[in-house]
Design a protein around this motif. Structure first.
Motif, PDB file in Angstrom:
ATOM      1  N   HIS A 254       0.831  -1.209   0.000  1.00  0.00           N
ATOM      2  CA  HIS A 254       0.000   0.000   0.000  1.00  0.00           C
ATOM      3  C   HIS A 254       0.860   1.251   0.000  1.00  0.00           C
ATOM      4  O   HIS A 254       0.582   2.224  -0.724  1.00  0.00           O
ATOM      5  CB  HIS A 254      -0.929  -0.017   1.218  1.00  0.00           C
ATOM      6  N   GLU A 279      -7.481  -1.502  -5.216  1.00  0.00           N
ATOM      7  CA  GLU A 279      -7.845  -1.478  -3.788  1.00  0.00           C
ATOM      8  C   GLU A 279      -6.781  -0.776  -2.953  1.00  0.00           C
ATOM      9  O   GLU A 279      -7.108  -0.101  -1.968  1.00  0.00           O
ATOM     10  CB  GLU A 279      -8.045  -2.907  -3.279  1.00  0.00           C
ATOM     11  N   HIS A 282      -6.438   3.404  -2.147  1.00  0.00           N
ATOM     12  CA  HIS A 282      -7.133   4.175  -1.115  1.00  0.00           C
ATOM     13  C   HIS A 282      -6.107   4.887  -0.233  1.00  0.00           C
ATOM     14  O   HIS A 282      -5.091   4.310   0.155  1.00  0.00           O
ATOM     15  CB  HIS A 282      -7.998   3.264  -0.248  1.00  0.00           C
ATOM     16  N   ASP A 284      -6.516   5.942   2.894  1.00  0.00           N
ATOM     17  CA  ASP A 284      -6.561   5.442   4.263  1.00  0.00           C
ATOM     18  C   ASP A 284      -6.114   3.978   4.281  1.00  0.00           C
ATOM     19  O   ASP A 284      -6.719   3.132   3.604  1.00  0.00           O
ATOM     20  CB  ASP A 284      -7.984   5.565   4.801  1.00  0.00           C
ATOM     21  N   ALA A 286      -6.502   1.672   6.516  1.00  0.00           N
ATOM     22  CA  ALA A 286      -7.532   0.766   7.025  1.00  0.00           C
ATOM     23  C   ALA A 286      -8.554   0.444   5.936  1.00  0.00           C
ATOM     24  O   ALA A 286      -8.955  -0.713   5.766  1.00  0.00           O
ATOM     25  CB  ALA A 286      -8.221   1.390   8.242  1.00  0.00           C
ATOM     26  N   ARG A 287      -8.980   1.459   5.188  1.00  0.00           N
ATOM     27  CA  ARG A 287      -9.928   1.219   4.100  1.00  0.00           C
ATOM     28  C   ARG A 287      -9.285   0.368   3.007  1.00  0.00           C
ATOM     29  O   ARG A 287      -9.944  -0.508   2.416  1.00  0.00           O
ATOM     30  CB  ARG A 287     -10.401   2.549   3.518  1.00  0.00           C
ATOM     31  N   ALA A 288      -8.014   0.613   2.739  1.00  0.00           N
ATOM     32  CA  ALA A 288      -7.328  -0.172   1.718  1.00  0.00           C
ATOM     33  C   ALA A 288      -7.254  -1.640   2.133  1.00  0.00           C
ATOM     34  O   ALA A 288      -7.515  -2.544   1.312  1.00  0.00           O
ATOM     35  CB  ALA A 288      -5.931   0.392   1.475  1.00  0.00           C
ATOM     36  N   ASN A 290      -9.223  -3.231   4.173  1.00  0.00           N
ATOM     37  CA  ASN A 290     -10.567  -3.806   4.136  1.00  0.00           C
ATOM     38  C   ASN A 290     -10.968  -4.164   2.703  1.00  0.00           C
ATOM     39  O   ASN A 290     -11.541  -5.242   2.443  1.00  0.00           O
ATOM     40  CB  ASN A 290     -11.566  -2.805   4.724  1.00  0.00           C
ATOM     41  N   ALA A 291     -10.641  -3.280   1.756  1.00  0.00           N
ATOM     42  CA  ALA A 291     -10.949  -3.564   0.352  1.00  0.00           C
ATOM     43  C   ALA A 291     -10.148  -4.758  -0.156  1.00  0.00           C
ATOM     44  O   ALA A 291     -10.660  -5.595  -0.910  1.00  0.00           O
ATOM     45  CB  ALA A 291     -10.664  -2.331  -0.501  1.00  0.00           C
ATOM     46  N   GLN A 294     -11.600  -8.097   1.017  1.00  0.00           N
ATOM     47  CA  GLN A 294     -12.787  -8.502   0.280  1.00  0.00           C
ATOM     48  C   GLN A 294     -12.457  -8.956  -1.144  1.00  0.00           C
ATOM     49  O   GLN A 294     -13.202  -9.745  -1.728  1.00  0.00           O
ATOM     50  CB  GLN A 294     -13.775  -7.330   0.235  1.00  0.00           C
TER      51      GLN A 294
END
Length: 400
Positions: A254, A279, A282, A284, A286-288, A290-291, A294
């Motif tokens: 990331h 993905e 992102h 953030d 944390a959002r990255a 999470n994506a 998934q």
């Protein structure tokens, strides 16, 4: 200019009070030599310089040596002295100050650091109070020195700890430090050209300018190739054996994707190949993450690196890129297929880097079938188990 003068005056005042405090104490910091600081201070400040370089500050070897010389004069008994000594010696431009403040606060945990536009009057007042406090100054200096040394030593130890055994708080701290690891990227020559004072002759521009001047050639125009960041492709193993390290490796990916979005691609490998670049864009973390969780369908499954490499080379471009494979080499598929695909990859890629978290453990030997098949085609075989290992990997990618 007025703000710079005020900042310079404040730093000069800190230097004068620091010199007075050093004369009052009658000695330098414990273990300091005539021209430098003690061994503990050297190790701590070298680690701090590594952190600054990871954040984009040009804290090279020469600047680090200047910092150690400054600390040998002002001492390490007070955080304010350490802060100003580092800021005066390690920052090369005003743009570095904000990064320096963030890294100082993170590395020395809880130490008061100021923003770039504020010269930290509170820290300076504390400096004067300690110097003039008489009976209490010695005890207070010793307490601050012990606190600073303990926090800095703890941060240095954390840099080398295996991320697989960290607790939640320590892992969160490592994740914050990994987010600061954005480095420069090796530049490569592009096919396109740009005007330059040196380089090959640009006939078209020279002739066009001559025509505008009535046919007189007054100056030869030149051009050179443009440069662009070299592409980095990351293939991260998310199989069951890599579970303790997969999250940290994805956070490192990331950081790389965020620093160079157009020159970085990231994939997960296991039982199937999954592209994660979108993905990981992102902002953030944390959002990255999470994506990413998934998007990956084969978490903690098996490992078929040969098949995944074959799929990657068939669908995606690896020519001229630095390809980073993060895996422990526990190949469940055909090792001969992995060897054949690694040979093909080594011919296409600019460099092949294999990151194995177990390589950082004492006594490790690459005995698995996957590692034995891949080793002849690897340019760099590095560890990937700690923050220090990721710092080394970021440095290699910056100078691939």
């Amino acid at each position: 200019m007025a703000e710079a003068d005020r900042t310079g005056a404040d730093m000069a005042e800190v230097d004068r009070t620091g010199a007075d405090g050093a004369r009052a104490d009658g000695a330098r910091a414990d273990g300091a030599g005539a021209d430098g600081a003690g061994a503990d201070v050297v190790a701590t400040m070298t680690g701090f310089a590594h952190t600054l370089r990871a954040a984009g500050v040009a804290a090279d070897h020469e600047r680090t040596q200047n910092l150690l010389r400054a600390l040998a004069v002002v001492g390490v008994t007070e955080p304010a002295a350490v802060y100003w000594a580092g800021r005066a010696t390690l920052c090369a431009s005003p743009d570095d100050i904000a990064r320096y403040d963030r890294c100082f606060a993170a590395y020395f945990g809880g130490t008061r650091a100021t923003r770039s536009r504020s010269p930290a009057p509170a820290v300076t007042i504390t400096r004067h109070t300690v110097a003039l406090d008489g009976g209490r100054s010695g005890a207070r200096r010793e307490e601050e020195e012990e606190t600073l040394a303990a926090v800095a030593s703890g941060a240095e130890v954390l840099r080398h700890r295996d991320v697989a055994v960290l607790g939640p708080a320590e892992r969160a701290e490592i994740n914050r430090m990994i987010a600061l690891l954005a480095r420069g990227r090796e530049q490569r020559a592009s096919r396109r050209f740009t005007p330059s004072h040196r380089g090959r002759l640009d006939e078209r521009r020279t002739i066009r300018e001559a025509l505008r001047r009535g046919g007189e050639v007054s100056r030869l125009r030149r051009r050179t190739h443009r440069t662009r960041p070299r592409r980095v492709v990351l293939l991260i193993d998310v199989s069951g054996s890599m579970t303790p390290y997969a999250d940290t490796l994805l956070r490192f990916a990331h950081t790389l994707v965020r620093s160079q979005p157009r020159a970085t691609e990231a994939f997960s490998v296991g039982t199937r190949l999954t592209r994660l670049t979108a993905e990981l864009r992102h902002r953030d973390p944390a959002r990255a993450m999470n994506a990413v969780s998934q998007a990956i369908p084969d978490w903690s499954g098996g490992t078929r690196l040969g098949e995944e490499l074959k799929a990657f080379l068939a669908r995606h471009e690896a020519r001229g890129a630095v390809v980073v494979i993060a895996s422990d080499g526990w190949e469940r598929g055909d090792a001969a297929l992995l060897a054949a695909q690694m040979a093909r990859l080594s011919r296409l890629a600019h460099r092949v880097v294999w990151v194995n978290p177990h390589k950082g453990h004492e006594g490790y030997q690459p005995l698995t079938a996957g590692m034995r098949a891949a080793l002849p085609y690897i340019d760099d075989f590095v560890a990937g188990h700690s923050l220090a290992a990721f710092e080394d990997l970021a440095e290699r990618l910056a100078h691939a």
